[in-house]
Design an enzyme around this catalytic site. Structure first.
Site, PDB file in Angstrom:
ATOM      1  N   ASN A 259       0.841  -1.203   0.000  1.00  5.82           N
ATOM      2  CA  ASN A 259       0.000   0.000   0.000  1.00  5.82           C
ATOM      3  C   ASN A 259       0.876   1.252   0.000  1.00  5.82           C
ATOM      4  O   ASN A 259       1.723   1.369  -0.901  1.00  5.82           O
ATOM      5  CB  ASN A 259      -1.143  -0.043   1.024  1.00  5.82           C
ATOM      6  N   ASP A 260       0.690   2.184   0.910  1.00  7.88           N
ATOM      7  CA  ASP A 260       1.271   3.530   0.782  1.00  7.88           C
ATOM      8  C   ASP A 260       2.749   3.617   0.380  1.00  7.88           C
ATOM      9  O   ASP A 260       3.570   2.854   0.889  1.00  7.88           O
ATOM     10  CB  ASP A 260       1.202   4.270   2.125  1.00  7.88           C
TER      11      ASP A 260
ATOM     12  N   GLN B 227       4.613   0.454   2.147  1.00  8.46           N
ATOM     13  CA  GLN B 227       3.945  -0.464   3.056  1.00  8.46           C
ATOM     14  C   GLN B 227       3.875  -1.822   2.375  1.00  8.46           C
ATOM     15  O   GLN B 227       3.339  -1.936   1.263  1.00  8.46           O
ATOM     16  CB  GLN B 227       2.531   0.049   3.372  1.00  8.46           C
TER      17      GLN B 227
ATOM     18  N   TRP C 107      -3.529  -7.132   2.950  1.00  7.01           N
ATOM     19  CA  TRP C 107      -2.831  -6.406   4.010  1.00  7.01           C
ATOM     20  C   TRP C 107      -2.514  -7.341   5.172  1.00  7.01           C
ATOM     21  O   TRP C 107      -3.322  -8.205   5.521  1.00  7.01           O
ATOM     22  CB  TRP C 107      -3.728  -5.240   4.481  1.00  7.01           C
TER      23      TRP C 107
ATOM     24  N   PHE D 102       4.317   1.040  10.242  1.00  9.77           N
ATOM     25  CA  PHE D 102       3.339   1.743   9.417  1.00  9.77           C
ATOM     26  C   PHE D 102       4.022   2.892   8.645  1.00  9.77           C
ATOM     27  O   PHE D 102       5.229   3.062   8.693  1.00  9.77           O
ATOM     28  CB  PHE D 102       2.193   2.269  10.301  1.00  9.77           C
ATOM     29  N   SER D 103       3.190   3.716   8.008  1.00 11.23           N
ATOM     30  CA  SER D 103       3.738   4.723   7.087  1.00 11.23           C
ATOM     31  C   SER D 103       4.573   5.799   7.775  1.00 11.23           C
ATOM     32  O   SER D 103       4.408   6.078   8.960  1.00 11.23           O
ATOM     33  CB  SER D 103       2.594   5.388   6.328  1.00 11.23           C
TER      34      SER D 103
ATOM     35  N   ASP E  48       1.703   8.281  10.770  1.00 12.49           N
ATOM     36  CA  ASP E  48       2.181   8.683   9.446  1.00 12.49           C
ATOM     37  C   ASP E  48       3.038   9.953   9.461  1.00 12.49           C
ATOM     38  O   ASP E  48       2.760  10.926   8.736  1.00 12.49           O
ATOM     39  CB  ASP E  48       0.995   8.849   8.473  1.00 12.49           C
TER      40      ASP E  48
ATOM     41  N   GLU F 119      -5.121  10.771   7.390  1.00 13.24           N
ATOM     42  CA  GLU F 119      -3.937   9.918   7.286  1.00 13.24           C
ATOM     43  C   GLU F 119      -2.886  10.596   6.386  1.00 13.24           C
ATOM     44  O   GLU F 119      -3.202  11.506   5.620  1.00 13.24           O
ATOM     45  CB  GLU F 119      -4.312   8.557   6.669  1.00 13.24           C
TER      46      GLU F 119
ATOM     47  N   TRP G 136      -9.058   1.874  -0.292  1.00 15.69           N
ATOM     48  CA  TRP G 136      -9.316   0.890   0.764  1.00 15.69           C
ATOM     49  C   TRP G 136     -10.675   0.216   0.592  1.00 15.69           C
ATOM     50  O   TRP G 136     -10.907  -0.871   1.119  1.00 15.69           O
ATOM     51  CB  TRP G 136      -9.213   1.530   2.149  1.00 15.69           C
TER      52      TRP G 136
HETATM   53  C1  FRU Z   1      -3.017   4.632   4.806  1.00  8.30           C
HETATM   54  C2  FRU Z   1      -2.703   3.827   6.052  1.00  8.30           C
HETATM   55  C3  FRU Z   1      -1.826   4.628   6.986  1.00  8.30           C
HETATM   56  C4  FRU Z   1      -1.126   3.565   7.771  1.00  8.30           C
HETATM   57  C5  FRU Z   1      -0.931   2.495   6.732  1.00  8.30           C
HETATM   58  C6  FRU Z   1      -0.976   1.095   7.280  1.00  8.30           C
HETATM   59  O1  FRU Z   1      -3.339   3.880   3.709  1.00  8.30           O
HETATM   60  O2  FRU Z   1      -3.902   3.432   6.694  1.00  8.30           O
HETATM   61  O3  FRU Z   1      -2.528   5.549   7.765  1.00  8.30           O
HETATM   62  O4  FRU Z   1       0.079   4.014   8.317  1.00  8.30           O
HETATM   63  O5  FRU Z   1      -1.945   2.668   5.770  1.00  8.30           O
HETATM   64  O6  FRU Z   1      -0.583   0.167   6.310  1.00  8.30           O
END
Ligand code: FRU
Length: 532
Positions: free
Chosen positions: A57-58, A74, A82, A114-115, A189, A240, A337
């Site tokens: 992801n991010d 991520q 996930w 996490f991010s 984040d 986020e 998401w």
């Molecule tokens: C955004 C998020 C962030 C978090 C990450 C977890 O997509 O929800 O806020 O750090 O993904 O994977």
């Protein structure tokens, strides 16, 4: 040895040599085959970043250092959904061709990773390196699963790690976490930037429904300075992935600060999206008089995007060359998401947007953040012949192109009433409509191919285009094997969406929806070459 034995031995040796030679050539052929099979699965993007396998992801830790763009992300290396988050890592010198690197950060006793962001600590304020070999420092959120499961609210804290070998290996700081949690459920984040005026590190951090700004002299001890946003912008979901940076208003000496905030859910076309604020930052506080909610991208598939950290321009303390590149470059996660876990790919899941340059312009006295593919992209786009196409009122033009799935469509027009239909022989189509009467643009992927893998995927996406130029403007569409990115008027209005056709698109129909003849000037449909 008898002569018969000698002959038999010679024959045996000959057979051995020949079979080894064959093995060699087999080996050669096999490795060639591996190469041609690489990144060719159905829907595998050809010029967008994807991990070799598993869930992404991010984008995280985007930093430019010694001529190299680092992209962390991520990553869950065990599955295509996930799971416990790591930071994957890739590098590039042109933002298009990426080299995969080993996983950079693994979960530890403080939690999952996490991010977050990364900086070049060019003055060695952290003491992790030296001024001659400044450390790369990553700042990220720890997410403690056990804490969450136990129903506590303080399970997200902030940690740091450093690398002295240009991102190849990382050491976590023994004093982690550097920011604890007083009971804020969504607290994450961190985006860290260098404040050139006050010579201090600034951290933008989100806390559920607002932004917090923190300061530090050494990236280890942090002090909270201010909050922003409880009563500003969109609040349909959790805030986020913040980003905060200055941009000069194009064609002026004015500098403004841009704040990006991703929210999920609550985006204009459902699920996840990224809003922005234009305002001022005095070293402690971000303020704005903006009242309307502004979106960076109106499509459903551009989330959690942030920008590259580069060294301050001409910074005097450097013992190595300053970064030549001062553009503000953005990359987003090309998913949502609402359905990210369900998209129909098997080996890996999800891609990043193309890298985009951000610029700030004043349109009708209103600040507007433009995002547009970086100029490096031109190096992978074939030069197609330009054509002028005229379509009379109420009629259509049809153009075939073998592989629209990997193409750029580009033209200029003054028309505000047209439709572009990209289709295949199965009659699957993605439809783009500029509907001038209502100053709206639509992206319809209802019949675009596989759409029913999740109930939120199908549908028509809508974007207001109130401030289009009265005269000619550019429309640029980038299509890859499973995405479309539409840039109107050089990034003033942008839509990004995933697509999963059952067969490659091969036909384009341009329809005139207005009452006057329309012209598409310098129309090109060009192949975009793969980068993998
Ligand atoms: C955004 C998020 C962030 C978090 C990450 C977890 O997509 O929800 O806020 O750090 O993904 O994977």
């Amino acid at each position: 040895m008898t002569s018969i034995q000698k002959v038999l031995l010679a024959i045996f040796v000959m057979i051995l040599v020949v079979s080894c030679k064959n093995k060699e050539s087999e080996k050669f052929v096999a490795s060639e085959e591996v190469k041609t099979d690489y990144y060719t699965e159905p829907y595998r993007p050809q010029f967008h970043f994807t991990p070799e396998e598993k869930w992404m992801n991010d984008p995280n830790g985007m930093v430019y250092h010694k001529g190299v763009y680092h992209l962390f992300y991520q990553y869950y290396p065990e599955d295509i959904v996930w799971g416990p988050m790591h930071w994957g890592h890739a590098i590039s010198t042109d933002l298009l061709h990426w080299e995969h690197k080993p996983i950079a950060l693994f979960p530890d006793k403080h939690g999952l990773i996490f991010s977050g962001s990364a900086v070049v600590d060019f003055e060695n304020t952290s003491g992790f390196g030296t001024k001659e070999n400044p450390p790369l420092v990553a700042i990220f959120t720890y997410h403690l699963m056990d804490g969450e499961k136990a129903g506590r609210k303080d399970f997200q804290t902030q940690g740091i790690a450093y690398s002295l070998d240009n991102g190849d290996t990382w050491t976590k700081y023994e004093g982690n976490p550097v920011i604890g949690n007083d009971g804020i459920k969504d607290f994450r984040d961190p985006k860290v930037l260098w404040d050139e005026v006050n010579h201090v590190w600034v951290m933008a951090l989100v806390a559920g429904d607002h932004l917090q700004l923190w300061n530090s002299k050494d990236l280890k001890k942090w002090t909270k300075r201010s909050e922003f946003g409880k009563d500003k912008g969109a609040h349909g979901g959790v805030w986020e992935c913040p980003d905060l940076f200055p941009l000069q208003v194009e064609g002026t000496d004015e500098e403004k600060w841009v704040l990006l905030i991703s929210i999920n859910p609550g985006a204009p076309n459902g699920g996840s999206g990224t809003q922005y604020f234009i305002g001022d930052f005095d070293g402690e506080k971000f303020t704005t008089d903006q009242t309307e909610t502004k979106w960076l991208d109106w499509g459903t598939d551009n989330y959690a995007g942030v920008t590259y950290n580069v060294l301050p321009k001409g910074y005097y303390g450097n013992t190595y060359d300053n970064d030549p590149r001062q553009d503000r470059i953005f990359i987003g996660w090309m998913s949502n998401w609402a359905y990210a876990r369900d998209t129909p790919t098997e080996k890996w899941r999800s891609a990043m947007t193309v890298p985009r340059k951000l610029s700030l312009k004043k349109v009708n006295d209103n600040y507007s953040l433009f995002n547009y593919p970086v100029s490096e992209m031109e190096s992978i786009i074939d030069n197609a012949t330009k054509k002028n196409i005229t379509v009379s009122a109420g009629t259509k033009e049809s153009i075939s192109f073998a592989d629209l799935n990997q193409s750029e469509m580009l033209f200029k027009t003054a028309s505000k009433n047209f439709q572009l239909k990209v289709s295949n022989s199965l009659n699957e189509e993605v439809v783009l409509t500029m509907f001038g009467d209502e100053k709206q643009f639509f992206l319809d992927r209802t019949g675009s191919g596989k759409v029913d893998f999740q109930e939120n995927f199908s549908g028509v996406q809508q974007m207001p285009v109130p401030d289009l130029p009265a005269d000619e403007y550019e429309v640029r569409v980038l299509m890859d094997q499973s995405s479309i990115e539409v840039f109107i008027n050089e990034g003033q209005y942008v839509m990004t969406a995933q697509l999963f056709p059952n067969e490659k698109y091969s036909n384009l129909i341009i329809e005139n929806l207005g009452e006057d003849e329309i012209t598409f000037e310098d129309l090109t449909i060009s192949k975009i070459n793969g980068t993998w």
